[in-house]
Design an enzyme around this catalytic site. Sequence first.
Site, short mmCIF file in Angstrom:
data_model
loop_
_atom_site.label_atom_id
_atom_site.label_comp_id
_atom_site.label_asym_id
_atom_site.label_seq_id
_atom_site.Cartn_x
_atom_site.Cartn_y
_atom_site.Cartn_z
N SER A 159 0.81 -1.20 0.00
CA SER A 159 0.00 0.00 0.00
C SER A 159 0.85 1.24 0.00
CB SER A 159 -0.90 -0.01 1.24
OG SER A 159 -1.69 1.14 1.32
N CYS A 160 0.28 2.33 -0.39
CA CYS A 160 0.74 3.72 -0.30
C CYS A 160 -0.24 4.53 -1.12
CB CYS A 160 2.16 3.92 -0.83
SG CYS A 160 3.44 4.02 0.46
N ASP A 161 -0.52 5.74 -0.68
CA ASP A 161 -1.48 6.58 -1.39
C ASP A 161 -1.04 8.02 -1.33
OD1 ASP A 161 -4.01 4.68 -1.84
OD2 ASP A 161 -3.25 4.30 0.17
#
Length: 415
Positions: free
Chosen positions: A7-9
């Site tokens: 994940s990462c946003d």
Amino acid sequence: MAEPPRSCDCFVSLPPGSKENYVIFGKNSDRPRDEVQEVVFYPASSHAPGSTVECTYISIPQAEHTHAVVLSRPAWLWGAEMGANERGVCIGNEAVWTKEPVDPEEALLGMDLVRLGLERGDSAWAALNVITGLLEQHGQGGACRETPEPFSYHNTFLLVDRQEAWVLETAGKLWAAQKVTEGVKNISNQLTIGSEISAEHPALRAVAQAQGWWSGDGDFSFSAVFSPENPPARMEMAKRRYMGGTALLQQHNGSVTAEVMMSILRDKASGICMDSEGFCTTGSMVSILPLNPDVPCVHFFTATPDPSRSVFKPFIFSEHVRPVSMVMSPQYGPDDPVRTQPRFQQQVDRKHQLYRAHQTALTSPDAGVSLQETMRYLESQCLEEIEAMLRGEIQGQELGDLFFDCVDTEIKFYQ
């Protein structure tokens, strides 16, 4: 193919997506659960011609001048997951895999490129050119977490300044970029640039055609050509998270503020506030970049895991920035496991003072709703004062002490 990124946003809102005449940037850094993220400041500096700079794994020629930067980074490495410079540029990166193989050799990490772009770029476009130039010279590669097991990836970047944003997506040394001048945009661990390419590597299409990935006829879509043909299941999770982030931005389109951006980063239902298996959101950042160059930019950092249980604290560049050792991890010099060969053969304690106080407070018998409510109240009061300062309604105090004072207050509150 290696195990896909969890994940990462990254998010950006430009007028008219923002409520005020501000560009709003945000990022959640989702990393291994026990990894400590520190917030560090480096002043502007001049360097002797011919000098070099030691990045995480390799040394490269140093620039003659580097801008002042504030960085949120995993404490074991040289680069950063996200940060800002004194010229009003913000950058965050994301992990991706593509049809181009990941180079097993040590080179520049995507996180090194974030810091290098901030240190050397006085605009989002200039930083993009710094990153793509260094990518062409030195490539990207090397272990991306503090373990002896291989874990490497390519990178996408969101680069933002007071006027515009750029999405930069890479595949090895190849790249494509999309310019964003209004509205809202997010990226999440996947290629998103289709045929709307604003700039690209000069050999991008020739390589794609030579590899048999593109016929040479019709529109050229970077994401369609370079995305893996059989992406792992977790890449589908990233797609759902990307759609969730897009929906949250659209829900607030026209009214995005720093507070709204913080609420998006705290959203658990979408998976943006990550807490899954061995990964979680280990640090978060939100920035306010006023279109008016006479008004200072404000950068908020948590320096602690899980934004839903953390406080965003403001940093403003000024002539005299007070060092904040409470959010800086211990240093181990040449004996650091990242410096010795073979790398990462042992673990060291990288917890900084705020991290320890935060973890102790959240696991104590008294932790709960009242603690969170008090923390959120203090944050909301700070946001109101920052907004009033940006509107010119109140005078800014000692801006160089602001981040220090907020961190000090938070630690005392936990005690």
